[in-house]
Design a protein around this motif. Structure first.
Motif: not given
Lengths: 99, 291
Positions: A31, A77, B44, B47, B49-50, B60-64, B96
């Motif tokens: 990402e 990421n 995103p 931020r 995130e988890s 992690p991903q920016s939008d979980d 999420s």
């Protein structure tokens, strides 16, 4: 897990018209979050699930910033993307940021 | 080389199927809205995130992995919640889960204040994220509480398009929703095939046997046995049309989850000494008998 930080000289403040988000943290993918930066440099932060590849990351980014001079903050990421995928995602983020 | 389209073979002129499954979670959500009517909530760049993944060496991903878009479908305010199938198997974590819950609660509040707000849930999910197990389980309970409040006033359409499918705690969410839409590639089940194989051995359920798995959990079987309301092809237009029709139909008169007698009778009708196969089950549990 490894967190890497890089800085590149990049003078072009207006290059990125807006922020851009591309890709997914899925196996073999990454990402990219790209934002314009009010500075004369570009910053890159990488969080990758595969440690031990900082030289390869630097090589991919060196190549990218040879052609791109936008002052931007880039967050990556990564879930084990290959250098080719990384380069494509960066190009995609740049394209999205210029629209 | 020719520039005339007339010179192309007729096969090229046929309408190409526009795959939904090949889209990522955000692209999937966007397909449902009236043009330029949507915006993303907690995207995103917010931020959110988890916080639990980095300490466990997971990126992690920016939008979980949970995308929430708010906009209009056929002019009616709708929130579309999409689980990103590629991030951690579409799994549900603390963040999420909270995003889904808050989105459903806001839709409920808006509807009660006179702004009818529908919900669409794109459930490509293996259920609770194992790296946030207890928080994920709590999130399922909270989502169900929010869903039960919202479904009284607005329709909630769930979709399992594939290929992750909808399993674990999130299959409960699907089962409690107003309507369930599936494609032939979609899957729906409480315990995923790999979990069953892990707990009871490969002779009980072979998670590598795709034909077997889709014959049991797949969209066609779930539709034939009345556990899904609509079966569609993997096509953006078809899926969009199915979801729009169900949203238009409004709140259903009877929910699947209220038909306790029906499902008790269904279980009672099965002789456990007999090795049931998917075709037999389809005859015994025919969808016509659910009405």
């Amino acid at each position: 897990m490894e967190i890497l930080n890089f800085k590149f000289s990049a003078k072009n403040k207006g290059k990125a018209k807006g922020r851009a988000h591309v890709g997914v943290v899925g196996s073999g993918d990454l990402e990219v979050l790209l934002e314009p930066l009010d500075a004369s440099s570009a910053q890159v932060r990488i969080r990758t699930s595969v440690p031990g590849f900082s030289e390869q990351w630097k090589a991919v980014l060196d190549r990218f910033f040879m052609k791109y001079d936008g002052a931007v903050a880039i967050e990556i990421n990564d879930a084990g993307a290959t250098p080719g995928v990384v380069s494509l995602r960066l190009a995609q983020a740049v394209e999205a940021s210029e629209q | 080389m020719t520039t005339s389209t007339e010179a192309l073979p007729s096969a090229h002129m046929a309408k190409r199927r526009d795959s939904f499954i090949e889209l990522n979670g955000r692209e999937r959500a966007i397909t449902f809205f009236d043009p330029d009517s949507w915006r993303e909530l907690l995207g995103p760049f917010d931020r959110i995130e988890s916080p639990w993944l980095l300490p466990q060496n997971v990126t992690p991903q920016s939008d979980d992995g949970c995308i929430v878009l708010k906009g209009k479908i056929d002019g009616i305010s709708t929130v579309v919640i999409s689980m990103e199938p590629a991030f951690q198997g579409g799994s549900l974590g603390e963040v999420s889960g909270a995003k889904i819950c808050a989105a459903l609660d806001l839709a409920c509040r808006d509807t009660e204040n006179g702004i009818r707000t529908n919900a669409v849930l794109l459930l490509e999910t293996g259920g609770v994220r194992l790296t946030e197990a207890n928080l994920g389980l709590a999130a399922v309970a909270e989502i169900i509480a929010s869903l039960l409040s919202l479904r009284k006033v607005s329709p909630i359409v769930c979709l399992s398009a594939g290929t992750v499918g909808c399993f674990g705690g999130m299959s409960l969410v699907a089962a409690l929703s107003s309507y369930m839409v599936m494609t032939t590639e979609g899957r729906l089940g409480l315990n995923g095939p790999e979990v069953i194989e892990q707990e009871h051995g490969v002779e009980e359920f072979d998670s590598k046997d795709r034909t077997l798995i889709w014959a049991i959990d797949g969209g066609e079987q779930r539709y034939a046995t009345g556990l899904a309301d609509v079966l569609v092809k993997d096509d953006v237009g078809e899926i969009r049309q199915a979801v729009r029709s169900l949203l238009k139909a409004g709140v259903p008169s009877v929910y699947r989850s209220e038909q306790v007698d029906l499902y008790r009778k269904r279980i009672a009708a099965l002789d456990p000494a007999y090795q049931w196969n998917p075709e037999d089950l389809r005859k015994t549990w025919h969808r016509e008998n659910t009405k």
